[in-house]
Design an enzyme around this catalytic site. Structure first.
Site, PDB file in Angstrom:
ATOM      1  N   LYS A  13      56.444  50.421 127.452  1.00  0.00           N
ATOM      2  CA  LYS A  13      55.066  50.693 127.069  1.00  0.00           C
ATOM      3  C   LYS A  13      54.315  49.377 126.951  1.00  0.00           C
ATOM      4  O   LYS A  13      54.857  48.371 126.530  1.00  0.00           O
ATOM      5  CB  LYS A  13      54.997  51.417 125.723  1.00  0.00           C
ATOM      6  N   THR A  64      58.106  17.695 143.501  1.00  0.00           N
ATOM      7  CA  THR A  64      58.268  16.252 143.509  1.00  0.00           C
ATOM      8  C   THR A  64      56.997  15.620 142.954  1.00  0.00           C
ATOM      9  O   THR A  64      57.040  14.753 142.088  1.00  0.00           O
ATOM     10  CB  THR A  64      58.528  15.736 144.939  1.00  0.00           C
ATOM     11  N   SER A 103      54.065  22.138 147.892  1.00  0.00           N
ATOM     12  CA  SER A 103      54.782  22.663 149.036  1.00  0.00           C
ATOM     13  C   SER A 103      55.359  24.051 148.805  1.00  0.00           C
ATOM     14  O   SER A 103      55.853  24.685 149.726  1.00  0.00           O
ATOM     15  CB  SER A 103      55.923  21.718 149.401  1.00  0.00           C
ATOM     16  N   GLY A 152      53.424  17.773 142.451  1.00  0.00           N
ATOM     17  CA  GLY A 152      52.416  18.806 142.645  1.00  0.00           C
ATOM     18  C   GLY A 152      52.870  20.074 143.323  1.00  0.00           C
ATOM     19  O   GLY A 152      52.098  21.029 143.449  1.00  0.00           O
ATOM     20  N   SER A 153      54.124  20.159 143.744  1.00  0.00           N
ATOM     21  CA  SER A 153      54.557  21.272 144.589  1.00  0.00           C
ATOM     22  C   SER A 153      54.746  22.600 143.869  1.00  0.00           C
ATOM     23  O   SER A 153      54.879  23.633 144.510  1.00  0.00           O
ATOM     24  CB  SER A 153      55.853  20.906 145.316  1.00  0.00           C
TER      25      SER A 153
END
Length: 562
Positions: free
Chosen positions: A67, A187, A166, A189-190
């Site tokens: 629920k 590494t 990436s 920003g991926s």
């Protein structure tokens, strides 16, 4: 009364149907590379085990009805996971591990990545492999989300939109429910960038909290990096790679991180983490921000001049008011002393290039087999040159990063000087300096521009996302649930920009997110802050994916036939 066994099998079939509708057909999002031909058999096996022995964990692949606050809604509690194609999975299941490169098509890895083993042990069902920016977006100047194996992934929020990378396929698959959850690797920003672009939550853990053994730095709808003793993944940098969850809500991400975190003798970086792995679901406290001091590092992160930056700044100021209302003190500004140096990433490039050549050569040399014959970075460069129709189509020819990395000569004095400079810039004179100078618990900034870089250099955690009101309990997914409520979306009158030969950014309706950053192993606290913010927003999605990108098959359809 629903037949649970039938529901579980039908849920998997529903995922397959959703993928069929939008992956190569319809909008052709190209998020998923292949599905696991043994997934249905595994679901039946887990159901039989549940009947005999009970649940393994919250992630046991068993559907349950729950629920939620707006009436009865059907969820799956259990994990159905899509894995990024740079993460090693057992070849016996018939799925590839390619990092997006046709040079690795049908290559054989010796074992699962460690994070995949942990997911399986918890009862997760591996649904398939997802697309990624080839070699973790570290091949050349090529648009995010493209790989030779999968072609160009695009976001579900605007036709042809840049999915970022990436972990591109991971972000898109999670955003519209092509899998319960996905894993990514980062590494620099991926995880956090595709989470922002695709309206989901991403956790980039402290480097060393999750094993990279058998995983890769590229995201997976699942896994990541490299392992020094047993490289079963396609690595980028052993000093910056980390594996983390990408999901539609903070709670799901906390469940997954609890399962995949922990020490692994095959990844020496994990041996320095605290002995006791936290239960990250215990961080899910709506009052987590009360009494906390949250800093805003404006310079270098919030001083952009174009229209898209202006729209993000307006939404960010509103987010700060929400955080204040939750009992936190906003300390503004708390600029990083080293911030100006991030615009010239020479030291990071030295570290990444050197690590990439060493790690990739090690990985390729230890494959059980590889039909292409590629066994080194030099072989890979030649393969691409020899097969331009496969790996260098028009607009995607560049492999300058591979060539630059191949020219490195190992971890010499220049490398170690660059590595030390990175740590000084990202940690000592970066995140740690701001936290200590201002007595802060965390930093908060929009997920764009240079946001990922200080934490990448330092190996520190980030929790980023478009934080939601309603999400499933545990690791469940609501195929027809409320979508995340983001920091914001670009307005209808934003100018459409080019991001690559086949992609655009910015564009109307594209999401952008918010990131909480902290020091090493502050992951637990950051999850709590993100969860408190998520729950406070209490707003349904103001913008869904564009119509053609929303799969028509829904969970209710499955239940009606169960």
């Amino acid at each position: 009364m629903y037949n649970l066994k039938r529901i579980k099998l039908h849920i998997l079939q529903a995922y397959f149907a959703r993928i069929e509708e939008v992956n190569l057909n319809g909008p052709a999002l190209r998020a998923v590379l292949e599905t696991n031909p043994f997934a249905l058999a595994k679901a039946a096996e887990l159901d039989a085990e549940r009947k005999k022995k009970g649940l393994r964990s919250t992630l046991h692949g068993i559907p349950v009805l729950l629920k939620v606050s707006q009436g009865i809604r059907e969820n799956i509690v259990g994990l159905i996971t899509a894995i990024k194609d740079n993460i090693a999975t057992l070849p016996s299941e018939g799925m590839n591990t390619t990092a997006g490169s046709l040079a690795l098509k049908h290559s054989i890895v010796p074992d699962d990545a460690e994070v995949v083993k942990r997911l399986r042990a918890a009862g997760a069902i591996i649904l398939g492999k997802v697309n990624l920016s080839e070699f973790a977006h570290y091949r050349g100047t090529i648009a995010s989300g493209w790989s030779g194996v999968g072609g160009q992934t695009t976001s579900a929020y605007y036709p042809g939109a840049d999915p970022s990378g990436s972990s591109s396929g991971s972000g898109v698959a999670a955003s519209i429910g092509l899998s319960t959850v996905t894993l990514g690797t980062e590494t620099d920003g991926s995880i956090i960038s595709p989470s922002s672009h695709n309206n989901i939550v991403g956790i980039k853990p402290t480097v060393g909290l999750t094993s990279r053994s058998g995983g890769s730095s590229f995201a997976i709808c699942i896994v990541s990096p490299l392992t020094e003793l047993m490289p079963l993944v396609v690595p980028l940098s052993s000093h910056q790679d980390t594996v983390g969850p990408m999901t539609r809500c903070v709670a799901d991400a906390a469940v997954v991180l609890t399962v995949i975190a922990g020490k692994d003798v095959n990844d020496s970086d994990t041996l320095s983490q605290p002995d006791l792995v936290p239960d990250f679901t215990k961080a899910l406290n709506e009052r987590a921000l009360e009494g906390k001091r949250i800093g805003v590092p404006r310079r270098g992160f919030l001083d952009g001049k174009n229209d898209s930056d202006a729209e993000i700044r307006v939404a960010f100021e509103q987010a700060l008011e929400v955080i204040r209302s939750l009992g936190a003190t906003i300390v503004d500004p708390t600029d990083l002393p080293s911030v100006d140096e991030f615009k010239s990433p020479d030291n990071e490039i030295i570290v990444l290039d050197t690590d990439f050549k060493i790690g990739l050569n090690d990985y390729l040399s230890k494959l059980t087999s590889n039909p292409s014959g590629v066994r080194s970075m030099a072989d890979l460069i030649k393969f691409n040159d020899d097969n331009p129709e496969l790996e260098k189509p028009e607009g995607f020819e560049d492999q300058s990063i591979l060539i630059r990395a191949e020219a490195t000569t190992g971890r010499d004095a220049a490398f170690f000087a660059a590595l030390a400079a990175n740590r000084d810039q990202g940690a000592t004179r970066g995140i740690d300096s701001a936290l200590q100078t201002h007595n802060l618990d965390a930093l908060v900034i929009p997920t764009n521009g240079l946001t990922s870089t200080p934490a990448a250099m330092a190996g520190y955690p980030v929790v980023s996302g478009l934080f939601v009101l309603h999400c499933s309990t545990g690791s469940g997914v609501q195929i027809n649930c409320a979508f995340p409520v983001p920091l914001g979306f670009y307005s209808e009158n934003i100018a459409v920009g080019s991001a690559g030969p086949l992609t655009v950014h910015p564009a109307p309706g594209i999401p952008f997110g918010l990131s909480f950053l902290g020091t090493a192993y502050s992951d637990f606290d950051l999850i709590g802050f993100a969860y408190a913010y998520e729950q406070k927003t209490q707003t349904r999605l103001s913008r869904k994916a564009y119509e053609a990108a929303i799969p028509k098959t829904q969970l209710r359809d499955v239940l009606d036939t169960a």
